[in-house]
Design an enzyme around this catalytic site. Structure first.
Site, PDB file in Angstrom:
ATOM      1  N   LYS A  18      50.658  44.841  55.492  1.00  0.00           N
ATOM      2  CA  LYS A  18      51.059  44.171  54.237  1.00  0.00           C
ATOM      3  C   LYS A  18      52.296  44.846  53.673  1.00  0.00           C
ATOM      4  O   LYS A  18      52.594  46.017  53.973  1.00  0.00           O
ATOM      5  CB  LYS A  18      49.928  44.202  53.203  1.00  0.00           C
ATOM      6  N   ASP A 154      42.362  48.662  49.107  1.00  0.00           N
ATOM      7  CA  ASP A 154      43.096  47.537  49.705  1.00  0.00           C
ATOM      8  C   ASP A 154      42.239  46.688  50.656  1.00  0.00           C
ATOM      9  O   ASP A 154      42.699  45.650  51.126  1.00  0.00           O
ATOM     10  CB  ASP A 154      44.288  48.060  50.529  1.00  0.00           C
TER      11      ASP A 154
END
Ligand code: C5P
Length: 317
Positions: A18, A154
């Site tokens: 990401k 996350d």
């Protein structure tokens, strides 16, 4: 929760990296974590995982890396300290079957570690999805996200995927729309950063920026505006710890990109491009200018619908 006959069931899955296009820290909480508002987008840089469900209670995580990040093999633990191992163990405990569910997870790592690219968290999320399939657990996405949040801030994002605004300590995930593909070049210096060290070096901001402008720019597909609105509150403390990040800023400033900044808690840096060809040219130039750095180009995965994200590629019994 599970049916019998799980032996020798293989699940293959890819775990994407990401990038944080926006990251604001809204204060320190009583539990030691920081309150965040961050916009994340998944990109086409992947680790690969194979999970084999096995009878008994033995859990093995084995690892290998691509040649470009071979040095990370010394740092990444592949035993019980590995985030993916902890995720699998947590999952089998949650369903009350820790003595009956075993398996082997093979991790092929391509995403650099200590980079702010979420590699470890993405592997943990992929391991949860692979094990749910491999162990044939009847567990819904919401419960899996709650388990993921215990493993790392996350991990719930990676279970949802695409583009999202994440709040709380990162675990409250709201998907957002990105109306066109975006291209990126990622550059990571040889030195990495530990997330906890970067947060510890952060001075709380006097005024916070809001992510709504970035959300709007992404929805409208306005690349120049996305580039202007890039923001990462963790970049100044990270630059103090790893000054090479400033080299990256200078190198990207000399390129024809829409904007550039560090991702997450670093030390990886990225530039934003509107198409594949200029991103490839920029990556080639950076490889000449920053030898020894990890450099790659990739595209956003935001156009994918959430259910297609990280679905097991193949399940073989
Ligand atoms: O949740 P995770 O284990 O990924 O976080 C690693 C470290 O990063 C935490 O121990 C904490 O020091 C820091 N962190 C934080 N605030 C967040 C997320 C992480 O302070 N929202």
């Amino acid at each position: 929760m599970t049916s019998s006959g799980i032996a020798d069931r293989d699940v293959w899955i890819r775990a994407p990296a990401k990038l944080n296009l926006f990251l604001e820290v809204r204060g320190k909480r009583g539990d030691g974590y920081h309150e965040l508002e961050t916009v994340m987008v998944g990109v086409s840089l992947y680790d690969s995982l194979r999970f084999r469900a096995e009878p008994g209670n033995r859990l093995d995580v084995r690892g290998s890396t691509s040649r470009r990040i071979a040095d990370s093999l010394q740092r990444i633990p592949f035993g019980p300290e590995n985030l993916a191992w902890r995720a699998l163990d947590f999952l089998r405990r949650e369903v009350g079957l820790s003595d009956r569910l075993g398996g082997t997870l093979d991790l092929f790592k391509v995403i650099p570690d200590q980079a702010g690219l979420g590699g470890g968290s993405s592997d943990a999320a992929a391991a949860l999805l692979a094990a749910r399939a491999g162990w044939r657990l009847n567990l819904d996405d919401r419960r899996l996200a709650l388990i993921g949040a215990q493993i790392g801030s996350d991990v719930p994002y990676f279970l949802t995927g695409g583009a999202a605004i994440c709040r709380g300590r990162g675990e409250q995930v709201a998907p957002i729309r990105v109306s066109r593909p975006l291209w990126f070049v990622i550059a990571k210096p040889p030195r990495g950063l530990r997330t906890a060290h970067v947060y510890a070096a952060l001075n709380a901001p006097r005024e916070c920026e809001a992510s709504d402008g970035m959300e709007r720019a992404l929805a409208l597909g306005r690349v120049a505006e996305i580039g202007r609105r890039l923001h990462n509150r963790l970049q100044p403390p990270a630059e103090e710890l790893v000054p090479e990040i400033r080299h990256a800023a200078r190198a990207f400033a000399a390129l024809d990109c829409y904007g550039h900044q560090m991702t997450g808690s670093g030390s990886a840096y990225f530039g934003l491009f509107g198409a594949r060809a200029p991103a490839l040219r920029a990556a080639a130039r950076l490889r000449g200018r920053l030898p020894d750095w990890f450099i790659t180009s990739c595209r956003s995965l935001a156009l994918r619908s959430a259910p297609a994200w990280m679905s097991p590629l193949r399940v073989a019994s």
